[in-house]
Scaffold this motif. Sequence first.
Motif, mmCIF file in Angstrom:
data_model
loop_
_atom_site.group_PDB
_atom_site.id
_atom_site.type_symbol
_atom_site.label_atom_id
_atom_site.label_comp_id
_atom_site.label_asym_id
_atom_site.label_seq_id
_atom_site.Cartn_x
_atom_site.Cartn_y
_atom_site.Cartn_z
ATOM 1 N N ILE A 61 0.832 -1.194 0.000
ATOM 2 C CA ILE A 61 0.000 0.000 0.000
ATOM 3 C C ILE A 61 0.874 1.254 0.000
ATOM 4 O O ILE A 61 0.557 2.246 -0.683
ATOM 5 C CB ILE A 61 -0.946 -0.015 1.219
ATOM 6 N N SER A 62 1.972 1.220 0.721
ATOM 7 C CA SER A 62 2.884 2.372 0.744
ATOM 8 C C SER A 62 3.469 2.629 -0.640
ATOM 9 O O SER A 62 3.594 3.778 -1.069
ATOM 10 C CB SER A 62 4.009 2.130 1.746
ATOM 11 N N VAL A 63 3.801 1.564 -1.358
ATOM 12 C CA VAL A 63 4.328 1.715 -2.716
ATOM 13 C C VAL A 63 3.276 2.301 -3.645
ATOM 14 O O VAL A 63 3.545 3.215 -4.428
ATOM 15 C CB VAL A 63 4.835 0.358 -3.248
ATOM 16 N N VAL A 64 2.049 1.766 -3.568
ATOM 17 C CA VAL A 64 0.963 2.259 -4.425
ATOM 18 C C VAL A 64 0.660 3.724 -4.122
ATOM 19 O O VAL A 64 0.424 4.530 -5.027
ATOM 20 C CB VAL A 64 -0.300 1.392 -4.237
ATOM 21 N N ARG A 65 0.704 4.095 -2.835
ATOM 22 C CA ARG A 65 0.410 5.468 -2.439
ATOM 23 C C ARG A 65 1.445 6.453 -2.991
ATOM 24 O O ARG A 65 1.124 7.610 -3.257
ATOM 25 C CB ARG A 65 0.342 5.563 -0.919
ATOM 26 N N SER A 66 2.664 6.008 -3.156
ATOM 27 C CA SER A 66 3.738 6.904 -3.583
ATOM 28 C C SER A 66 3.923 6.952 -5.103
ATOM 29 O O SER A 66 4.834 7.635 -5.586
ATOM 30 C CB SER A 66 5.057 6.491 -2.925
ATOM 31 N N LEU A 67 3.097 6.238 -5.858
ATOM 32 C CA LEU A 67 3.242 6.235 -7.313
ATOM 33 C C LEU A 67 2.953 7.622 -7.884
ATOM 34 O O LEU A 67 1.946 8.235 -7.545
ATOM 35 C CB LEU A 67 2.291 5.217 -7.943
ATOM 36 N N PRO A 68 3.804 8.139 -8.793
ATOM 37 C CA PRO A 68 3.538 9.441 -9.428
ATOM 38 C C PRO A 68 2.410 9.333 -10.445
ATOM 39 O O PRO A 68 2.435 8.454 -11.310
ATOM 40 C CB PRO A 68 4.876 9.786 -10.093
ATOM 41 N N THR A 69 1.448 10.227 -10.354
ATOM 42 C CA THR A 69 0.247 10.142 -11.196
ATOM 43 C C THR A 69 0.572 10.246 -12.676
ATOM 44 O O THR A 69 0.071 9.463 -13.494
ATOM 45 C CB THR A 69 -0.744 11.252 -10.803
ATOM 46 N N MET A 70 1.404 11.210 -13.061
ATOM 47 C CA MET A 70 1.723 11.403 -14.473
ATOM 48 C C MET A 70 2.384 10.168 -15.066
ATOM 49 O O MET A 70 2.021 9.713 -16.163
ATOM 50 C CB MET A 70 2.636 12.617 -14.632
ATOM 51 N N LEU A 107 -5.347 14.574 -18.538
ATOM 52 C CA LEU A 107 -4.015 14.127 -18.956
ATOM 53 C C LEU A 107 -4.096 13.094 -20.076
ATOM 54 O O LEU A 107 -3.245 13.071 -20.966
ATOM 55 C CB LEU A 107 -3.267 13.547 -17.757
ATOM 56 N N ALA A 108 -5.119 12.231 -20.026
ATOM 57 C CA ALA A 108 -5.264 11.194 -21.045
ATOM 58 C C ALA A 108 -6.037 11.670 -22.267
ATOM 59 O O ALA A 108 -6.106 10.953 -23.266
ATOM 60 C CB ALA A 108 -5.970 9.974 -20.448
ATOM 61 N N ASN A 109 -6.605 12.882 -22.193
ATOM 62 C CA ASN A 109 -7.418 13.436 -23.281
ATOM 63 C C ASN A 109 -8.542 12.459 -23.659
ATOM 64 O O ASN A 109 -8.723 12.094 -24.825
ATOM 65 C CB ASN A 109 -6.546 13.752 -24.499
ATOM 66 N N ILE A 113 2.142 5.215 -18.479
ATOM 67 C CA ILE A 113 2.345 3.769 -18.596
ATOM 68 C C ILE A 113 1.029 3.067 -18.901
ATOM 69 O O ILE A 113 0.962 2.192 -19.787
ATOM 70 C CB ILE A 113 2.967 3.212 -17.301
ATOM 71 N N ILE A 114 -0.038 3.445 -18.186
ATOM 72 C CA ILE A 114 -1.329 2.781 -18.380
ATOM 73 C C ILE A 114 -1.887 3.056 -19.774
ATOM 74 O O ILE A 114 -2.542 2.187 -20.376
ATOM 75 C CB ILE A 114 -2.315 3.230 -17.289
ATOM 76 N N ALA A 126 -7.912 4.279 -18.596
ATOM 77 C CA ALA A 126 -6.814 4.775 -17.759
ATOM 78 C C ALA A 126 -7.297 5.581 -16.554
ATOM 79 O O ALA A 126 -6.778 5.395 -15.446
ATOM 80 C CB ALA A 126 -5.845 5.599 -18.605
ATOM 81 N N PRO A 127 -8.279 6.513 -16.683
ATOM 82 C CA PRO A 127 -8.726 7.269 -15.509
ATOM 83 C C PRO A 127 -9.275 6.392 -14.394
ATOM 84 O O PRO A 127 -9.087 6.699 -13.210
ATOM 85 C CB PRO A 127 -9.812 8.187 -16.067
ATOM 86 N N VAL A 128 -9.949 5.300 -14.748
ATOM 87 C CA VAL A 128 -10.491 4.397 -13.725
ATOM 88 C C VAL A 128 -9.359 3.740 -12.949
ATOM 89 O O VAL A 128 -9.393 3.647 -11.710
ATOM 90 C CB VAL A 128 -11.389 3.328 -14.377
ATOM 91 N N ILE A 129 -8.321 3.290 -13.664
ATOM 92 C CA ILE A 129 -7.195 2.621 -13.000
ATOM 93 C C ILE A 129 -6.432 3.607 -12.126
ATOM 94 O O ILE A 129 -6.045 3.290 -10.992
ATOM 95 C CB ILE A 129 -6.271 1.988 -14.055
ATOM 96 N N VAL A 130 -6.221 4.822 -12.641
ATOM 97 C CA VAL A 130 -5.495 5.833 -11.862
ATOM 98 C C VAL A 130 -6.258 6.182 -10.580
ATOM 99 O O VAL A 130 -5.673 6.270 -9.488
ATOM 100 C CB VAL A 130 -5.268 7.090 -12.712
#
Length: 266
Positions: free
Chosen positions: A108-117, A208-210, A122-123, A132-136
């Motif tokens: 959970i700590s790793v997932v929390r620190s993922l950079p959104t951009m 971001l994903a347009n 990647i997605i 992509a917006p749903v996964i983000v």
Amino acid sequence: MKGNAFSGKGGKPAWFSRLTGGACAAAFLLALWLIAYEAAGNDYLIPSLGASLRETGRILSAPGFWRAFGGTFSRTLSAFFLSFAAALVCSVVAYLLPAFGRFLSPLISVVRSLPTMAVILIILVWTTPSTAPVIVAFLALFPMLCAGMGAALAAVPPDLVEMSRIYRVPVQKRIFCLYLPCAAPYMLREGAAALSFSLKLVVSAEVLANTYQSLGGLLQEAKLYVEMPRLFALTLTVIAVGFLLEGAGALIARLARGRVSWKSKR
């Protein structure tokens, strides 16, 4: 006599206090807008309130807006319910099996620190701009809901937990008749805040994903053509929808809390 959940200071209802506070906050933000508009003196930087409200009316009357709104709203609900269900299952399992909780915590700590951009880029290679917006949003909501649900389960009265173990109540019955009913009001309160946050995350990811036929796509289009009244109008619409979602979630949480309290008194 002490006030209850429905009364505020001075014997006033809690909803009245919240309504007054919300009105004061809205008036403060409106004053800031008017001051910024007068200071800028340029409609291409900050549009007037009247122009933004007129544009809001035009947007709401356009069929294309409601198709975009439907797409964003469905993605918001999908991200929220997926993250809520996953967090609920993981929190219950971690509560019952502390070893799983120790395994889950660093993930959970790793997932929390993922950079959104970076995550969106990647997605987008793996999926589509509509997925992509749903996964983000899921990746951002899941750790938050896990933490809130874990705290809610930890607050279940220890004497009731110990009693259920002494009398050897089956695990399934403990989960659905003790743990979840006691933690439900707090879980739903966390969910109420997460629901409006889900909208914010989805719209940001759509920009971001347009994403086609989405509020984020409309915001991106208004930004590209420097249509500031339209940009502000869409922003106001997203804020209003977020408040409505949070209010609906808070109402459901309050009803659940009242139902649990009523059952406990029987």
